[in-house]
Scaffold this motif. Structure first.
Motif, mmCIF file in Angstrom:
data_model
loop_
_atom_site.group_PDB
_atom_site.id
_atom_site.type_symbol
_atom_site.label_atom_id
_atom_site.label_comp_id
_atom_site.label_asym_id
_atom_site.label_seq_id
_atom_site.Cartn_x
_atom_site.Cartn_y
_atom_site.Cartn_z
ATOM 1 N N ASP A 81 2.523 29.007 -48.097
ATOM 2 C CA ASP A 81 1.646 28.217 -48.947
ATOM 3 C C ASP A 81 0.606 29.158 -49.550
ATOM 4 O OD1 ASP A 81 0.090 26.344 -50.198
ATOM 5 O OD2 ASP A 81 -0.840 25.589 -48.356
ATOM 6 N N GLY A 82 1.008 29.888 -50.568
ATOM 7 C CA GLY A 82 0.124 30.869 -51.179
ATOM 8 C C GLY A 82 -0.413 31.834 -50.143
ATOM 9 N N LEU A 83 -1.718 32.106 -50.207
ATOM 10 C CA LEU A 83 -2.367 33.009 -49.249
ATOM 11 C C LEU A 83 -3.077 32.230 -48.152
ATOM 12 C CD1 LEU A 83 -3.812 35.752 -51.642
ATOM 13 C CD2 LEU A 83 -1.561 35.614 -50.557
ATOM 14 N N TYR A 84 -2.674 30.962 -47.956
ATOM 15 C CA TYR A 84 -3.295 30.123 -46.931
ATOM 16 C C TYR A 84 -2.537 30.162 -45.611
ATOM 17 C CZ TYR A 84 -5.842 28.162 -50.885
ATOM 18 O OH TYR A 84 -6.639 27.996 -51.990
ATOM 19 N N THR A 85 -1.357 30.785 -45.593
ATOM 20 C CA THR A 85 -0.508 30.734 -44.404
ATOM 21 C C THR A 85 -0.785 31.860 -43.424
ATOM 22 O OG1 THR A 85 1.258 29.638 -45.642
ATOM 23 C CG2 THR A 85 1.893 30.760 -43.593
ATOM 24 N N ARG A 86 -1.003 33.054 -43.951
ATOM 25 C CA ARG A 86 -1.170 34.230 -43.084
ATOM 26 C C ARG A 86 -2.087 35.246 -43.747
ATOM 27 N NH1 ARG A 86 4.183 35.578 -41.663
ATOM 28 N NH2 ARG A 86 4.983 33.756 -42.795
ATOM 29 N N PRO A 110 2.219 33.630 -39.097
ATOM 30 C CA PRO A 110 1.721 32.384 -39.689
ATOM 31 C C PRO A 110 0.593 31.783 -38.855
ATOM 32 C CG PRO A 110 4.122 32.402 -39.646
ATOM 33 C CD PRO A 110 3.661 33.586 -38.833
ATOM 34 N N MET A 111 -0.472 31.404 -39.530
ATOM 35 C CA MET A 111 -1.635 30.764 -38.918
ATOM 36 C C MET A 111 -2.250 31.618 -37.815
ATOM 37 S SD MET A 111 -1.244 28.379 -40.983
ATOM 38 C CE MET A 111 -2.733 27.471 -40.574
ATOM 39 N N GLY A 112 -1.994 32.925 -37.853
ATOM 40 C CA GLY A 112 -2.493 33.788 -36.794
ATOM 41 C C GLY A 112 -3.880 34.347 -37.033
ATOM 42 N N GLY A 113 -4.292 34.445 -38.317
ATOM 43 C CA GLY A 113 -5.627 34.945 -38.624
ATOM 44 C C GLY A 113 -5.831 36.404 -38.285
ATOM 45 N N MET A 114 -4.748 37.182 -38.277
ATOM 46 C CA MET A 114 -4.896 38.610 -37.981
ATOM 47 C C MET A 114 -3.775 39.373 -38.667
ATOM 48 S SD MET A 114 -3.513 38.817 -34.037
ATOM 49 C CE MET A 114 -4.730 37.636 -33.483
ATOM 50 N N VAL A 115 -4.012 40.669 -38.856
ATOM 51 C CA VAL A 115 -3.010 41.547 -39.441
ATOM 52 C C VAL A 115 -3.291 42.964 -38.960
ATOM 53 C CG1 VAL A 115 -4.391 41.955 -41.527
ATOM 54 C CG2 VAL A 115 -1.920 42.272 -41.605
ATOM 55 N N THR A 116 -2.240 43.740 -38.744
ATOM 56 C CA THR A 116 -2.394 45.145 -38.351
ATOM 57 C C THR A 116 -2.221 46.016 -39.582
ATOM 58 O OG1 THR A 116 -1.510 44.711 -36.133
ATOM 59 C CG2 THR A 116 -1.520 47.001 -36.896
ATOM 60 N N PRO A 117 -3.284 46.657 -40.078
ATOM 61 C CA PRO A 117 -3.183 47.469 -41.295
ATOM 62 C C PRO A 117 -2.229 48.648 -41.115
ATOM 63 C CG PRO A 117 -5.474 46.972 -40.782
ATOM 64 C CD PRO A 117 -4.668 46.576 -39.585
ATOM 65 N N ASN A 118 -1.552 49.004 -42.182
ATOM 66 C CA ASN A 118 -0.658 50.150 -42.209
ATOM 67 C C ASN A 118 -1.421 51.331 -42.803
ATOM 68 O OD1 ASN A 118 1.331 52.088 -42.843
ATOM 69 N ND2 ASN A 118 2.897 50.518 -43.088
ATOM 70 N N PRO A 135 -7.228 33.459 -44.847
ATOM 71 C CA PRO A 135 -6.469 32.249 -45.184
ATOM 72 C C PRO A 135 -7.292 30.966 -45.191
ATOM 73 C CG PRO A 135 -5.202 33.635 -43.705
ATOM 74 C CD PRO A 135 -6.575 34.231 -43.780
ATOM 75 N N GLY A 136 -8.208 30.826 -44.262
ATOM 76 C CA GLY A 136 -8.995 29.597 -44.223
ATOM 77 C C GLY A 136 -10.448 29.831 -43.917
ATOM 78 N N GLY A 137 -10.893 31.078 -44.105
ATOM 79 C CA GLY A 137 -12.235 31.425 -43.652
ATOM 80 C C GLY A 137 -13.207 31.777 -44.753
ATOM 81 N N SER A 138 -14.199 32.554 -44.389
ATOM 82 C CA SER A 138 -15.322 32.879 -45.256
ATOM 83 C C SER A 138 -14.932 33.835 -46.375
ATOM 84 C CB SER A 138 -16.433 33.514 -44.409
ATOM 85 O OG SER A 138 -17.447 34.050 -45.217
ATOM 86 N N MET A 139 -15.689 33.749 -47.494
ATOM 87 C CA MET A 139 -15.522 34.696 -48.591
ATOM 88 C C MET A 139 -16.156 36.040 -48.256
ATOM 89 S SD MET A 139 -16.097 32.415 -52.042
ATOM 90 C CE MET A 139 -17.767 31.915 -51.586
ATOM 91 N N ASN A 140 -16.968 36.088 -47.199
ATOM 92 C CA ASN A 140 -17.635 37.323 -46.798
ATOM 93 C C ASN A 140 -16.904 37.984 -45.632
ATOM 94 O OD1 ASN A 140 -19.535 36.818 -48.726
ATOM 95 N ND2 ASN A 140 -21.130 36.141 -47.320
#
Length: 212
Positions: A81-86, A110-118, A135-140
């Motif tokens: 769902d666009g950039l709202y999923t992960r 999905p819905m994890g709120g985290m990512v490991t940068p490459n 995905p669902g958080g602050s603009m800051n």
């Protein structure tokens, strides 16, 4: 006595208020006829691409816009769902000729709120910044976002100098959670940004293009 308004510094492809237009590069100045002998460089000081110092922000913002488009393209391929999923992430690099480009794109669950940068290809001399979405958080930036930024700033400063480190940017893609009609937009921060979570962020043109 006439009051004079203070100059407002325009940096990159950014606006301070949602109702404002995004900055645009001026049309080239062309002198013809009796004015043909005039210096063709007149007026070029208004072009952000005419000065390496202002071109850096312009091109970094363009790279962030490219990252948003690439995140959205890949998210669509995955059925998100666009950039709202992960959460998606990419670093922004600059080569020796000044050209900016994106590093490898990474994404979280999905819905994890985290990512490991490459960090493949990262050096203290080429790192300009990073781009990721909330995905669902602050603009800051979050506290951990600032912690990561500060760590990279210290690393670049130690090996490439403080001036180089101070060119780094942190881009966050998110929507205004207080406005149900808002869309995902790009916001930019640097070492001098107000880290108050309620402070407004500059809005980057999602259609931004680099200097020619």
């Amino acid at each position: 006595m006439t009051d004079t308004l203070p100059d407002i510094e325009v940096r990159g492809q950014r606006r301070r208020e949602p109702a404002e237009p995004f900055p645009e590069r001026p049309e080239p100045v062309v002198f013809e006829g009796q004015h043909a002998e005039l210096d063709p460089n007149i007026g070029q000081e208004l072009d952000p691409c005419a000065d390496p110092a202002t071109a850096l922000d312009w091109n970094a913002d363009a790279a962030a816009a490219e990252a948003k488009r690439e995140f959205e393209r890949r998210a669509a391929d995955m059925g998100d769902d666009g950039l709202y999923t992960r959460e998606w992430h990419a670093y922004v690099y600059q080569n020796a000729s000044g050209h900016m480009y994106l590093g490898p794109v990474s994404y979280g669950p999905p819905m994890g709120g985290m990512v490991t940068p490459n960090t493949s290809g990262m050096t203290p001399d080429n790192l300009i910044g990073s781009v990721h979405n909330h995905p669902g958080g602050s603009m800051n930036p979050s506290g951990s976002d600032w912690q990561g930024f500060d760590g990279l700033h210290s690393w670049v400063s130690a090996y490439a100098g403080t001036a180089r480190a101070d060119q780094m940017r942190l881009y966050i893609i998110a929507r205004d959670v207080n406005d149900p009609n808002s869309q995902m937009s790009i916001h930019v921060f640097d070492k001098d940004s107000n880290r108050n979570s309620d402070s407004p962020a500059e809005d980057v043109n999602p259609d931004g293009q680099p200097c020619p």
